[in-house]
Design a protein around this motif. Structure first.
Motif, short mmCIF file in Angstrom:
data_model
loop_
_atom_site.label_atom_id
_atom_site.label_comp_id
_atom_site.label_asym_id
_atom_site.label_seq_id
_atom_site.Cartn_x
_atom_site.Cartn_y
_atom_site.Cartn_z
N CYS A 58 -16.61 50.73 -95.64
CA CYS A 58 -17.09 51.88 -94.87
C CYS A 58 -16.48 51.83 -93.48
O CYS A 58 -15.96 50.80 -93.06
N PRO A 59 -16.56 52.94 -92.74
CA PRO A 59 -16.02 52.96 -91.37
C PRO A 59 -16.83 52.06 -90.43
O PRO A 59 -18.02 51.80 -90.66
N VAL A 60 -16.18 51.60 -89.37
CA VAL A 60 -16.85 50.75 -88.38
C VAL A 60 -18.05 51.48 -87.78
O VAL A 60 -19.10 50.86 -87.54
N ASN A 61 -17.92 52.79 -87.52
CA ASN A 61 -19.06 53.53 -86.96
C ASN A 61 -20.26 53.53 -87.89
O ASN A 61 -21.40 53.55 -87.43
N THR A 62 -20.03 53.48 -89.18
CA THR A 62 -21.13 53.39 -90.14
C THR A 62 -21.83 52.04 -90.01
O THR A 62 -23.06 51.96 -90.04
N VAL A 63 -21.05 50.98 -89.83
CA VAL A 63 -21.63 49.65 -89.62
C VAL A 63 -22.48 49.65 -88.35
O VAL A 63 -23.61 49.14 -88.34
N LYS A 64 -21.96 50.25 -87.28
CA LYS A 64 -22.72 50.31 -86.02
C LYS A 64 -24.02 51.08 -86.19
O LYS A 64 -25.07 50.67 -85.68
N ARG A 66 -25.69 51.54 -89.02
CA ARG A 66 -26.59 50.74 -89.87
C ARG A 66 -27.24 49.63 -89.06
O ARG A 66 -28.43 49.34 -89.22
N MET A 67 -26.47 48.98 -88.18
CA MET A 67 -27.03 47.92 -87.36
C MET A 67 -28.09 48.48 -86.41
O MET A 67 -29.15 47.88 -86.23
N PHE A 68 -27.83 49.63 -85.83
CA PHE A 68 -28.79 50.25 -84.93
C PHE A 68 -30.12 50.48 -85.65
O PHE A 68 -31.19 50.11 -85.16
N TYR A 69 -30.05 51.09 -86.84
CA TYR A 69 -31.27 51.39 -87.58
C TYR A 69 -31.93 50.15 -88.16
O TYR A 69 -33.16 50.07 -88.25
N ALA A 70 -31.14 49.15 -88.50
CA ALA A 70 -31.70 47.89 -89.00
C ALA A 70 -32.50 47.20 -87.90
O ALA A 70 -33.62 46.74 -88.12
N ARG A 71 -31.94 47.14 -86.69
CA ARG A 71 -32.65 46.53 -85.57
C ARG A 71 -33.93 47.30 -85.24
O ARG A 71 -34.97 46.70 -84.97
N LYS A 72 -33.81 48.61 -85.25
CA LYS A 72 -34.98 49.45 -84.96
C LYS A 72 -36.08 49.18 -85.98
O LYS A 72 -37.25 49.02 -85.63
#
Length: 78
Positions: A58-64, A66-72
């Motif tokens: 997936c694109p790097v922005n998708t990883v970012k 996903r990380m944002f929502y995972a942390r939240k």
């Protein structure tokens, strides 16, 4: 030397570490597979977002994102 199979026999510091790991594992288990993957690869394996993007196809922005929502989500759960 105490066995790790009997947490009551461990020193307090070791019991605390086991409790923290169990607490974190329960939180991670409640994330979606996509969110859990990025968290585990970033924090436990040490991969960069670019490396995670290649692994997850997936694109790097998708990883970012996903990380944002995972942390939240982890903050809400904890």
């Amino acid at each position: 030397h105490p066995s790790t199979s009997d947490p009551d026999r461990l020193p307090a510091v070791d019991r605390e570490r086991l409790d923290e790991r169990d607490w974190l594992r329960r939180g991670l288990d409640r994330l979606s597979p996509e969110h859990r993957l990025v968290v585990e690869l970033a924090f436990f394996v040490g991969y960069s977002y670019e490396e995670i993007a290649a692994i997850a196809h997936c694109p790097v922005n998708t990883v970012k994102t996903r990380m944002f929502y995972a942390r939240k989500r982890l903050q809400e759960l904890m």
